[in-house]
Design an enzyme around this catalytic site. Structure first.
Site, PDB file in Angstrom:
ATOM      1  N   TYR A  28      -2.448  -1.379  10.337  1.00 41.81           N
ATOM      2  CA  TYR A  28      -2.437  -1.526   8.815  1.00 41.81           C
ATOM      3  C   TYR A  28      -1.370  -1.284   7.999  1.00 41.81           C
ATOM      4  O   TYR A  28      -0.730  -1.893   7.375  1.00 41.81           O
ATOM      5  CB  TYR A  28      -3.752  -0.980   8.132  1.00 41.81           C
ATOM      6  CG  TYR A  28      -4.010  -1.011   6.587  1.00 41.81           C
ATOM      7  CD1 TYR A  28      -4.430  -1.984   6.093  1.00 41.81           C
ATOM      8  CD2 TYR A  28      -3.312  -0.128   5.751  1.00 41.81           C
ATOM      9  CE1 TYR A  28      -4.629  -2.293   4.705  1.00 41.81           C
ATOM     10  CE2 TYR A  28      -3.513  -0.186   4.267  1.00 41.81           C
ATOM     11  CZ  TYR A  28      -4.094  -1.152   3.938  1.00 41.81           C
ATOM     12  OH  TYR A  28      -4.320  -1.166   2.494  1.00 41.81           O
ATOM     13  N   SER A  70       0.737  -1.281   0.044  1.00 42.50           N
ATOM     14  CA  SER A  70      -0.094  -0.153  -0.032  1.00 42.50           C
ATOM     15  C   SER A  70       0.830   1.282   0.002  1.00 42.50           C
ATOM     16  O   SER A  70       1.994   0.946   0.308  1.00 42.50           O
ATOM     17  CB  SER A  70      -0.844  -0.061   1.365  1.00 42.50           C
ATOM     18  OG  SER A  70      -1.522   1.230   1.452  1.00 42.50           O
TER      19      SER A  70
END
Length: 289
Positions: free
Chosen positions: A193, A180
């Site tokens: 995350y 990400s």
């Protein structure tokens, strides 16, 4: 043979991800944008998180390019997202199976690979796309249950699935992991995350070093804000959704079919001289690495 297998996930206190694509008022664009050219002809791919979002778009594009697909998903069968993705693959003239369960459990990862080999007789591509996120304004708000859940889903699952797949991967096979943009620029409300995404990038580079001598390439894709069920179904605070993706240089969130071609490139021979690398479909955000 029944082409749908179920392995029940553990129940935790945290909300399940990613939500149902069928429930979104504004549907993500998953459709491939061009005709196929047999770049994955005769190949078999496992796509985790394949029922919706980026995973659905990857499954559709891989099928258009000639691959059969094992669609791995966590969400309850009532969402019908996985069966819709299966139909999309079949409409492209390819075969698909749906495998429901929790990849954070090693037994299910083993089951996924065994069922894929049973159905198709081979395995060429592993797409580790499944993930979840839970926003928290303060680090003290991250519970032990959430921390374990996020790491189980986002990074432990990749170890488990690659371990199970490794005996079946030969020279020319490819592994593509989903990291990400938050790994590179951080995120003030996605601490756990973002940490898993850093682990995924390190895993990608290290696994590449481990496997490249055997002719198995390992790469990753680091999307920016993409319109999928993950964010409006709990992955972002509801009050932030009106502006979701607008802080990118392009001023909008991306669509799954703007990300899937990066996975295709890394899965096929077009990227035969690339391993340990990360591609960045992120709306123009400049990052290093």
């Amino acid at each position: 043979m029944n082409d749908t297998a179920t392995f029940q996930p553990e129940i935790t206190e945290e909300p399940r991800m990613p939500g149902a694509e069928a429930d979104l008022e504004e549907k993500p664009d998953w459709q491939p944008r061009y005709c196929g050219s047999d770049r994955l002809k005769g190949k078999v791919a496992i796509v985790t998180g394949g029922d919706s979002g980026i995973g659905r778009s990857v499954a559709a594009l891989f099928a258009r390019e000639g691959a059969d697909i094992a669609i791995v998903y966590l969400a309850d069968e009532e969402t019908q997202d996985a069966e819709r993705t299966k139909s999309i693959v079949e409409e492209e003239g390819r075969k698909a199976i749906c495998l429901q369960g929790d990849l954070g459990l090693q037994d299910f990862a083993d089951e996924v690979v065994a069922r894929t080999i049973d159905a198709f007789g081979r395995l060429d591509i592993v797409v580790n796309n499944a993930g979840e996120q839970h926003p928290d304004e303060e680090i003290e708000d991250i519970t032990q249950e959430q921390l374990l859940r996020t790491f189980q889903t986002n990074i432990f699952s990749m170890f488990f699935l690659v371990q199970a797949a490794r005996p079946h991967l030969a020279k020319g096979s490819a592994i593509i992991n989903c990291t990400s943009v938050t790994m590179y620029k951080g995120s003030d409300n996605l601490l756990d995350y973002s940490a898993t995404k850093g682990a995924i990038t390190a895993f990608t580079r290290s696994l590449s070093e481990n496997l490249v001598g055997d002719g198995i390439r390992v790469n990753a894709v680091a999307p920016g804000p993409i319109w999928t069920p993950l964010n409006p179904c709990g992955g972002q605070p509801p009050e932030d959704m009106d502006d979701f993706g607008k802080n990118t240089p392009m001023g909008r969130p991306g669509q799954p079919n703007e990300v899937a071609p990066a996975f295709l490139f890394l899965a096929c021979e077009d990227s035969s001289y690339m391993s340990g690398q990360v591609l960045h479909p992120n709306g123009g955000i400049i990052v290093g690495g």
